[in-house]
Design an enzyme around this catalytic site. Structure first.
Site, PDB file in Angstrom:
ATOM      1  N   SER A 137       0.857  -1.200   0.000  1.00 18.97           N
ATOM      2  CA  SER A 137       0.000   0.000   0.000  1.00 18.97           C
ATOM      3  C   SER A 137       0.883   1.238   0.000  1.00 18.97           C
ATOM      4  O   SER A 137       2.023   1.193   0.496  1.00 18.97           O
ATOM      5  CB  SER A 137      -0.856   0.002   1.273  1.00 18.97           C
ATOM      6  OG  SER A 137      -1.521   1.228   1.425  1.00 18.97           O
ATOM      7  N   TYR A 150      -2.889  -0.051  10.496  1.00 15.89           N
ATOM      8  CA  TYR A 150      -2.914  -0.517   9.102  1.00 15.89           C
ATOM      9  C   TYR A 150      -1.579  -0.169   8.446  1.00 15.89           C
ATOM     10  O   TYR A 150      -0.929  -1.017   7.832  1.00 15.89           O
ATOM     11  CB  TYR A 150      -4.074   0.137   8.334  1.00 15.89           C
ATOM     12  CG  TYR A 150      -4.095  -0.237   6.876  1.00 15.89           C
ATOM     13  CD1 TYR A 150      -4.556  -1.490   6.473  1.00 15.89           C
ATOM     14  CD2 TYR A 150      -3.628   0.636   5.887  1.00 15.89           C
ATOM     15  CE1 TYR A 150      -4.564  -1.852   5.122  1.00 15.89           C
ATOM     16  CE2 TYR A 150      -3.630   0.283   4.553  1.00 15.89           C
ATOM     17  CZ  TYR A 150      -4.102  -0.955   4.175  1.00 15.89           C
ATOM     18  OH  TYR A 150      -4.085  -1.316   2.844  1.00 15.89           O
ATOM     19  N   LYS A 154       1.515  -2.657   6.988  1.00 21.09           N
ATOM     20  CA  LYS A 154       1.994  -2.608   5.609  1.00 21.09           C
ATOM     21  C   LYS A 154       3.493  -2.276   5.553  1.00 21.09           C
ATOM     22  O   LYS A 154       4.210  -2.762   4.690  1.00 21.09           O
ATOM     23  CB  LYS A 154       1.159  -1.603   4.804  1.00 21.09           C
ATOM     24  CG  LYS A 154      -0.300  -2.055   4.610  1.00 21.09           C
ATOM     25  CD  LYS A 154      -0.369  -3.299   3.730  1.00 21.09           C
ATOM     26  CE  LYS A 154      -1.773  -3.722   3.388  1.00 21.09           C
ATOM     27  NZ  LYS A 154      -1.837  -4.857   2.464  1.00 21.09           N
TER      28      LYS A 154
HETATM   29  N1  LIG Z   1      -8.896  -0.562  -0.883  1.00 27.79           N
HETATM   30  C1  LIG Z   1      -7.847   0.274  -0.750  1.00 27.79           C
HETATM   31  O1  LIG Z   1      -7.987   1.515  -0.729  1.00 27.79           O
HETATM   32  C2  LIG Z   1      -6.458  -0.300  -0.670  1.00 27.79           C
HETATM   33  C3  LIG Z   1      -5.359   0.567  -0.875  1.00 27.79           C
HETATM   34  C4  LIG Z   1      -4.064   0.045  -0.813  1.00 27.79           C
HETATM   35  C5  LIG Z   1      -3.861  -1.295  -0.595  1.00 27.79           C
HETATM   36  N2  LIG Z   1      -4.948  -2.125  -0.407  1.00 27.79           N
HETATM   37  C6  LIG Z   1      -4.675  -3.539  -0.170  1.00 27.79           C
HETATM   38  O2  LIG Z   1      -5.217  -4.286  -1.256  1.00 27.79           O
HETATM   39  C7  LIG Z   1      -5.523  -5.623  -0.806  1.00 27.79           C
HETATM   40  C8  LIG Z   1      -6.937  -5.975  -1.215  1.00 27.79           C
HETATM   41  O3  LIG Z   1      -7.835  -5.107  -0.531  1.00 27.79           O
HETATM   42  P1  LIG Z   1      -9.293  -4.755  -1.064  1.00 27.79           P
HETATM   43  O4  LIG Z   1      -9.435  -3.304  -0.882  1.00 27.79           O
HETATM   44  O5  LIG Z   1      -9.529  -5.400  -2.374  1.00 27.79           O
HETATM   45  O6  LIG Z   1     -10.155  -5.438   0.091  1.00 27.79           O
HETATM   46  P2  LIG Z   1     -11.572  -6.221   0.069  1.00 27.79           P
HETATM   47  O7  LIG Z   1     -12.416  -5.759  -1.075  1.00 27.79           O
HETATM   48  O8  LIG Z   1     -12.107  -6.106   1.450  1.00 27.79           O
HETATM   49  O9  LIG Z   1     -11.120  -7.724  -0.209  1.00 27.79           O
HETATM   50  C9  LIG Z   1     -10.305  -8.385   0.731  1.00 27.79           C
HETATM   51  C10 LIG Z   1     -10.159  -9.840   0.353  1.00 27.79           C
HETATM   52  O10 LIG Z   1      -9.331 -10.461   1.356  1.00 27.79           O
HETATM   53  C11 LIG Z   1     -10.045 -11.563   1.917  1.00 27.79           C
HETATM   54  N3  LIG Z   1      -9.645 -11.730   3.315  1.00 27.79           N
HETATM   55  C12 LIG Z   1      -9.779 -10.865   4.346  1.00 27.79           C
HETATM   56  N4  LIG Z   1      -9.327 -11.419   5.484  1.00 27.79           N
HETATM   57  C13 LIG Z   1      -8.881 -12.663   5.152  1.00 27.79           C
HETATM   58  C14 LIG Z   1      -8.320 -13.736   5.882  1.00 27.79           C
HETATM   59  N5  LIG Z   1      -8.115 -13.674   7.205  1.00 27.79           N
HETATM   60  N6  LIG Z   1      -7.992 -14.861   5.210  1.00 27.79           N
HETATM   61  C15 LIG Z   1      -8.196 -14.957   3.878  1.00 27.79           C
HETATM   62  N7  LIG Z   1      -8.739 -13.990   3.137  1.00 27.79           N
HETATM   63  C16 LIG Z   1      -9.086 -12.860   3.766  1.00 27.79           C
HETATM   64  C17 LIG Z   1     -11.529 -11.218   1.736  1.00 27.79           C
HETATM   65  O11 LIG Z   1     -12.370 -12.368   1.753  1.00 27.79           O
HETATM   66  P3  LIG Z   1     -13.003 -13.018   3.097  1.00 27.79           P
HETATM   67  O12 LIG Z   1     -13.411 -11.860   3.951  1.00 27.79           O
HETATM   68  O13 LIG Z   1     -14.103 -13.883   2.641  1.00 27.79           O
HETATM   69  O14 LIG Z   1     -11.885 -13.808   3.701  1.00 27.79           O
HETATM   70  C18 LIG Z   1     -11.477 -10.590   0.340  1.00 27.79           C
HETATM   71  O15 LIG Z   1     -11.440 -11.588  -0.642  1.00 27.79           O
HETATM   72  C19 LIG Z   1      -5.291  -5.607   0.720  1.00 27.79           C
HETATM   73  O16 LIG Z   1      -4.026  -6.136   1.021  1.00 27.79           O
HETATM   74  C20 LIG Z   1      -5.347  -4.116   1.060  1.00 27.79           C
HETATM   75  O17 LIG Z   1      -4.652  -3.817   2.245  1.00 27.79           O
HETATM   76  C21 LIG Z   1      -6.226  -1.662  -0.445  1.00 27.79           C
END
Ligand SMILES: NC(=O)c1ccc[n+]([C@@H]2O[C@H](COP(=O)([O-])OP(=O)(O)OC[C@H]3O[C@@H](n4cnc5c(N)ncnc54)[C@H](OP(=O)(O)O)[C@@H]3O)[C@@H](O)[C@H]2O)c1
Length: 226
Positions: A137, A150, A154
Site C-alpha cells: 500500500s 494498518y 503494511k
Molecule cells: N482498498 C484500498 O484503498 C487499498 C489501498 C491500498 C492497498 N490495499 C490492499 O489491497 C488488498 C486488497 O484489498 P481490497 O481493498 O480489495 O479489500 P476487500 O475488497 O475487502 O477484499 C479483501 C479480500 O481479502 C479476503 N480476506 C480478508 N481477510 C482474510 C483472511 N483472514 N484470510 C483470507 N482472506 C481474507 C476477503 O475475503 P473473506 O473476507 O471472505 O476472507 C477478500 O477476498 C489488501 O491487502 C489491502 O490492504 C487496499
C-alpha cells in the site's frame, strides 16, 4: 513475462482487487486459483471469473500450506502467487485502537503475507522459478497519523518483502511489491474514508499490475495512483 497458461494463486480473491486481478489473469489465459474465507462469495466469484476456489484463512498457517499443496497437486506448479488478502480498521487516534483490532490487522496483513511466503517459496525453489506479488500500500511509504496500525502492518510487510527479495535473487524467484493508493472496495465497510468517491476502481489497478507483469523485466516496486 507471458501469462498464458501460467498457474496463478490469489489470496483474498473473492472481491475487491483480488477479484479484479483474477478476472484480468483469466483474460490473459492464466489458470487462476482464488482463496478467501467466505465460501459462498468465493464460489460465486470463481464461477463468474472462471477461477478455481479454495477456502482458506490467511491467518491460519495450515490453511495456507493446504492451499499451496492443493495447487501443486492439482496443477503441477505455481508460477505466480499474489499475497493480496488484507483488512483495515477504522481511522482513529491511538487511544481509539483496541488491542484486538491492532493484533487482527497485523495478523492478516503481515503474518498472512509471511505464511503465504513460507508456503510458496519451497515450491518455487524446487521449480527454480516463480514470481510473488505482494499487495502492500502507499500507506507503507509514509506515516499515517489516523491509520497507525494498518500503516504499520503494511510497513512490516514491505520490510519482509525487501529482505526476502534479496534472499531469493539467486534462486530465480522474483518478488514484486505493489503500492496502490486508495481503491473503491468493500475493505472499509461502513466507515468510508474522506475522498473515497474519487478513488481508483480496482479494475484499473489490476490492469496496471498485469501490464507490469507482462513487461520483459517487470519492475520490482510499483506505486499505483490516479
Ligand atoms: N482498498 C484500498 O484503498 C487499498 C489501498 C491500498 C492497498 N490495499 C490492499 O489491497 C488488498 C486488497 O484489498 P481490497 O481493498 O480489495 O479489500 P476487500 O475488497 O475487502 O477484499 C479483501 C479480500 O481479502 C479476503 N480476506 C480478508 N481477510 C482474510 C483472511 N483472514 N484470510 C483470507 N482472506 C481474507 C476477503 O475475503 P473473506 O473476507 O471472505 O476472507 C477478500 O477476498 C489488501 O491487502 C489491502 O490492504 C487496499
Amino acid at each position: 513475462m507471458r501469462l498464458k497458461k501460467k498457474v496463478v494463486v490469489i489470496t483474498g480473491g473473492s472481491k475487491g482487487l483480488g477479484k479484479a486481478l483474477a478476472s484480468e489473469f483469466v483474460k490473459e489465459g492464466s489458470v487462476v486459483v482464488i482463496s478467501a474465507r467466505n465460501r459462498k462469495e468465493l464460489w460465486n466469484t470463481a464461477r463468474e471469473c472462471r477461477a478455481i476456489p479454495f477456502v482458506a484463512d490467511i491467518t491460519k498457517e495450515q490453511n495456507i500450506m493446504s492451499l499451496a499443496k492443493f495447487v501443486k497437486k492439482r496443477l503441477g506448479r505455481i508460477d505466480v502467487w499474489v499475497n493480496n488478502a488484507g483488512v483495515t480498521i477504522p481511522h482513529s487516534d491511538i487511544d481509539g485502537i483496541t488491542s484486538e483490532a491492532a493484533h487482527n490487522v497485523m495478523e492478516v496483513n503481515f503474518f498472512g503475507t509471511f505464511y503465504g511466503l513460507q508456503a510458496v517459496i519451497p515450491i518455487m525453489k524446487k521449480q527454480h522459478h516463480g514470481t510473488i506479488v505482494n499487495i502492500i500500500s502507499m500507506s507503507a511509504l509514509v506515516g499515517r497519523p489516523r491509520s497507525l496500525m494498518y500503516s504499520s502492518s503494511k510497513w512490516a510487510a514491505r520490510g519482509l518483502t525487501e529482505g526476502i527479495r534479496m534472499a531469493l535473487k539467486p534462486k530465480r524467484i522474483s518478488i514484486i511489491a505493489v503500492h496502490p493508493g486508495g481503491m473503491k472496495t468493500t475493505i472499509f465497510g461502513k466507515h468510508l474514508p474522506q475522498g473515497y468517491d474519487d478513488w481508483m476502481e480496482p479494475d484499473f489497478v489490476a490492469k496496471k499490475i498485469i501490464q507490469n507483469l507482462k513487461r520483459a523485466k517487470p519492475r520490482e516496486e510499483i506505486v499505483i495512483h490516479r
